[in-house]
Design an enzyme around this catalytic site. Structure first.
Site, PDB file in Angstrom:
ATOM      1  NE  ARG A  75      -3.586  -2.138   2.506  1.00 49.48           N
ATOM      2  CZ  ARG A  75      -3.002  -3.082   1.875  1.00 49.48           C
ATOM      3  NH1 ARG A  75      -2.334  -4.167   2.513  1.00 49.48           N
ATOM      4  NH2 ARG A  75      -4.550  -4.376   2.854  1.00 49.48           N
ATOM      5  CB  THR A  76       3.512   2.071   2.547  1.00 47.41           C
ATOM      6  OG1 THR A  76       2.619   1.784   3.616  1.00 47.41           O
ATOM      7  CG2 THR A  76       4.338   3.360   2.593  1.00 47.41           C
ATOM      8  CE  LYS A 103      25.094  -6.760  -5.707  1.00 44.29           C
ATOM      9  NZ  LYS A 103      25.256  -5.883  -7.024  1.00 44.29           N
ATOM     10  NE  ARG A 125       7.248  -0.410   4.452  1.00 41.93           N
ATOM     11  CZ  ARG A 125       5.256  -0.159   5.303  1.00 41.93           C
ATOM     12  NH1 ARG A 125       5.326   1.249   4.796  1.00 41.93           N
ATOM     13  NH2 ARG A 125       4.953  -0.716   5.631  1.00 41.93           N
ATOM     14  CG  HIS A 153       4.059   4.728   8.158  1.00 42.84           C
ATOM     15  ND1 HIS A 153       3.786   5.246   7.418  1.00 42.84           N
ATOM     16  CD2 HIS A 153       3.382   3.431   7.933  1.00 42.84           C
ATOM     17  CE1 HIS A 153       3.907   4.982   6.110  1.00 42.84           C
ATOM     18  NE2 HIS A 153       3.128   3.144   6.747  1.00 42.84           N
TER      19      HIS A 153
END
Length: 331
Positions: A75-76, A103, A125, A153
């Site tokens: 969704r975000t 890596k 995020r 958030h």
């Protein structure tokens, strides 16, 4: 529905309404008028997105938006991508699974690399609290926090506030019960701070094992009795069990959790007859909420939350890039 502040302009800001933050990393740093300002800006984009003859807006044309997602999202990520594209930005998505982080590259090296690409705005995020702040301190462009660990958030709280304001008309005296896994939820933290700042009476409703000690400092009253927490509530916001963040046994089982803390029609009856039901998603149907409530055409605002997310993120991208656009002569 409240009218936008008369001093708010979609092409520029003056005086007290000049949003003073380069980044949007946390609700905790925002004053109530700054939160309301962002909500008012988002109202415009709700109308634009709903218009039958929706036209592409090019105010971010020529700007590059990087969505750097070190943690999975549906969704975000889609919401920020759609928001950027509807504003005309060149949107690039970076997934951690295919990035140099896998890596062994450090977060600081990643930040330096992103900065060297001269992005105009970065959406991040990350699974670790504070990681977004670390990156923001190393780059020269605005940064939006799309969720960092257990921390915050902020755009989710803004879209939830916008949904509530559109349905309820305001926040003063409104009783909002935030229920479920409050301990591991960055959504709960941002919402408690946001809604308390706007004048709502916020309740944090959770089992003792999922109730953080700091809820009162964030403006919420703790309830470990689910039924008591729902009594007289205007808004019931359910939270997903954050199983991926749990290290140990916080609940006996999903079945027992549902029996004690799942939102059923019988429990919802304790709230006000017109109580609004919300959930940030994704939902565990039959665990924290029943399908009948989640899909209720009048009581549930869950799909509306998704819609408001695009509008809020368009507003945030627009507001935070205005200074850069003015410098370039685009705004």
């Amino acid at each position: 529905m409240p009218e936008p502040h008369p001093a708010h302009s979609l092409t520029g800001l003056t005086g007290r309404d000049n949003f003073p933050h380069r980044d949007l990393l946390s609700i905790s740093v925002l004053k109530p008028w700054e939160i309301r300002f962002l909500l008012d800006e988002a109202e415009h984009w709700v109308a634009v997105n709903r218009a039958a003859s929706r036209k592409h807006d090019d105010r971010l044309a020529g700007l590059t938006q990087i969505n750097a997602f070190f943690e999975n999202s549906t969704r975000t990520l889609l919401s920020f991508e759609i928001a950027g594209k509807r504003l005309g930005a060149d949107v690039v998505n970076m997934h951690a699974a295919t990035s140099s982080v896998k890596k062994g590259e450090t977060l600081i090296d990643t930040a330096v690399t992103l900065n060297a690409m001269r992005a105009d705005v970065i959406v991040i995020r990350h699974g670790s609290s504070g990681a977004v702040r670390l990156i923001a301190d190393k780059v020269d462009c605005p940064v939006l926090n799309a969720g960092d660990g257990w921390h915050e958030h902020p755009t989710q709280a803004l879209l939830d506030a916008l949904t509530i304001r559109r349905r309820k008309g305001g926040f003063e005296g409104l009783v909002v019960a935030i229920c479920g896994d409050v301990l591991h939820s960055r959504v709960a933290r941002s919402n408690m701070l946001c809604l308390a700042a706007l004048g709502a009476q916020v309740r944090a409703v959770a089992p003792p094992t999922l109730m953080p000690e700091c809820v009162e400092a964030m403006g919420a009253t703790p309830f470990t009795d689910f039924n008591a927490g729902l009594d007289g509530a205007d808004v019931v916001m359910m939270l997903r069990l954050q199983n991926e963040r749990m290290d140990g046994a916080f609940i006996p089982s999903p079945r027992e959790y549902h029996m004690l803390y799942g939102l059923t029609p019988e429990r919802l009856a304790r709230a006000k007859p017109d109580a609004l039901v919300m959930h940030p998603g994704p939902m565990n149907r039959g665990v924290e909420i029943t399908s009948g409530i989640a899909d209720h055409p009048e009581r549930s605002a869950i799909t509306e939350q998704v819609e408001m997310g695009v509008a809020v993120r368009m507003a945030c991208l627009d507001v935070l890039t205005r200074s850069a656009r003015k410098v370039e002569g685009w705004a």
